[in-house]
Scaffold this active site. Structure first.
Site, PDB file in Angstrom:
ATOM      1  N   ASN A  10      16.703  18.852 -54.406  1.00 42.45           N
ATOM      2  CA  ASN A  10      15.355  18.483 -54.866  1.00 42.45           C
ATOM      3  C   ASN A  10      14.801  19.698 -55.605  1.00 42.45           C
ATOM      4  OD1 ASN A  10      12.695  17.785 -55.174  1.00 42.45           O
ATOM      5  ND2 ASN A  10      12.173  17.954 -52.991  1.00 42.45           N
ATOM      6  N   LYS A  12      12.128  19.987 -57.317  1.00 41.24           N
ATOM      7  CA  LYS A  12      10.656  20.089 -57.364  1.00 41.24           C
ATOM      8  C   LYS A  12      10.222  20.422 -58.801  1.00 41.24           C
ATOM      9  CE  LYS A  12      10.849  21.258 -52.534  1.00 41.24           C
ATOM     10  NZ  LYS A  12      10.198  21.845 -51.374  1.00 41.24           N
ATOM     11  N   GLU A  99       5.238  17.001 -49.907  1.00 36.88           N
ATOM     12  CA  GLU A  99       4.371  17.595 -50.932  1.00 36.88           C
ATOM     13  C   GLU A  99       3.623  16.508 -51.698  1.00 36.88           C
ATOM     14  OE1 GLU A  99       7.448  19.975 -52.697  1.00 36.88           O
ATOM     15  OE2 GLU A  99       7.508  21.187 -50.875  1.00 36.88           O
ATOM     16  N   GLU A 169      12.367  15.995 -42.586  1.00 40.47           N
ATOM     17  CA  GLU A 169      11.965  17.319 -43.085  1.00 40.47           C
ATOM     18  C   GLU A 169      10.718  17.785 -42.340  1.00 40.47           C
ATOM     19  OE1 GLU A 169      13.558  17.924 -47.362  1.00 40.47           O
ATOM     20  OE2 GLU A 169      11.595  16.986 -47.493  1.00 40.47           O
ATOM     21  N   GLY A 175      10.606  25.360 -47.271  1.00 41.49           N
ATOM     22  CA  GLY A 175      10.316  26.512 -48.127  1.00 41.49           C
ATOM     23  C   GLY A 175       9.855  27.741 -47.362  1.00 41.49           C
ATOM     24  N   SER A 209      14.530  24.458 -45.466  1.00 44.16           N
ATOM     25  CA  SER A 209      15.201  25.767 -45.468  1.00 44.16           C
ATOM     26  C   SER A 209      16.689  25.663 -45.138  1.00 44.16           C
ATOM     27  CB  SER A 209      14.493  26.743 -44.519  1.00 44.16           C
ATOM     28  OG  SER A 209      13.152  26.927 -44.934  1.00 44.16           O
TER      29      SER A 209
HETATM   30  P1  PGA Z   1      13.486  23.750 -48.970  1.00 44.09           P
HETATM   31  O1  PGA Z   1      12.851  22.326 -49.417  1.00 44.09           O
HETATM   32  O2  PGA Z   1      14.981  23.524 -48.864  1.00 44.09           O
HETATM   33  O3  PGA Z   1      13.116  24.681 -50.067  1.00 44.09           O
HETATM   34  O4  PGA Z   1      12.893  24.094 -47.657  1.00 44.09           O
HETATM   35  C1  PGA Z   1      13.348  21.115 -48.917  1.00 44.09           C
HETATM   36  C2  PGA Z   1      12.543  19.973 -49.473  1.00 44.09           C
HETATM   37  O5  PGA Z   1      11.330  20.109 -49.624  1.00 44.09           O
HETATM   38  O6  PGA Z   1      13.105  18.895 -49.782  1.00 44.09           O
END
Ligand code: PGA
Length: 251
Positions: A10, A12, A99, A169, A175, A209
């Site tokens: 992803n 983003k 998000e 998640e 993140g 993460s």
């Molecule tokens: P991250 O994001 O791996 O940067 O923690 C995962 C996500 O939001 O799908």
């Protein structure tokens, strides 16, 4: 039941079209030898989908989108529909990411509308669910993820649940570098799978993460069928290494 493994990146709001091209130049040769039973998905921003679709055409990597509207067309300024995505070669769509729930007015109701449209249009929805840190501290994790999952699939025939994927998640793990312990993620994911009829064959992915260093400790768990990867999917060598480490030793 043998559930397929999915590793989905992803991106983003990252990468211009030129950066997307540079990513695939480096990434595609690295993942070509990965066994075909691992489903690899990359979900770039809308502005890179067309170019990404050209790179991925004829490869084993699938194209994902990060959201879509539930209507097929109409006066929805700024939105993108399932048929528009399909026309670019998109096969997967992330729906209900935390998000989008937090910043873009995504609700359980709009996620449900989008899931139904995605299925009707032949797209694989990757439905994201997860609790906040406050909910976890209050002991409300299971209740939260179960209510999000039930709402997302309301009115979806049980037979269609093998055509979706779920991403668990925990919001506090996204993140932050503070990933959820694999055993605990597995417990929550097994709870989701067993509470809702029809999820026996549904891939349930961990997100939050995930990195090349910790992916193996997740995918060896009984109810974890891969990952939804944010930050660690942006670097082609790093994401390819993460995917390699998710391949079961026997394959
Ligand atoms: P991250 O994001 O791996 O940067 O923690 C995962 C996500 O939001 O799908």
């Amino acid at each position: 039941m043998n559930v397929r493994t999915i590793l989905a990146g992803n991106w983003k709001m990252h990468k211009t079209a030129a950066e997307t091209a540079a990513f695939f130049d480096a990434f595609l040769p690295r993942v070509a030898p990965i066994p075909a039973e691992i489903e690899i998905v990359v979900a770039p921003a809308f502005t890179s989908l067309q170019l990404a679709g050209e790179f991925l055409s004829g490869t084993r990597v699938r194209l994902g989108a990060q959201t879509m509207h539930w209507e097929l067309q109409g006066a929805f300024t700024g939105e993108v529909s399932a048929p528009m995505l399909r026309a670019l070669g998109v096969s997967h769509v992330i729906l209900g990411h935390s998000e989008r729930r937090a910043y873009c007015d995504e609700t359980d109701r709009t996620v449900n509308l989008k899931v139904r449209t995605a299925l009707a249009q032949g797209l694989t929805p990757i439905v994201a669910v997860g609790e906040t840190l406050d909910e976890r501290r209050a002991g409300a994790t299971d209740e939260r993820v179960l209510s999000q999952t039930r709402a997302a699939f309301e009115g979806v025939p049980e037979a269609d649940l093998s055509k979706v994927a779920i991403a668990y998640e925990p919001i506090w793990a996204i993140g932050t570098g503070q990933s959820c312990e694999p055993d605990e993620a597995n417990r929550v994911m097994a709870t989701i799978r067993h509470a809702i009829d029809g999820l026996g064959g549904t891939p349930i992915l961990y997100g939050g993460s995930m990195t090349a260093s910790n992916v193996a400790s997740y995918v060896r768990c009984s109810d974890i069928n891969g990952g939804l990867v944010g930050g660690a999917s942006l670097d082609p060598e790093g994401f390819a290494a993460l995917i390699e480490r998710a391949v079961p030793v026997s394959s």
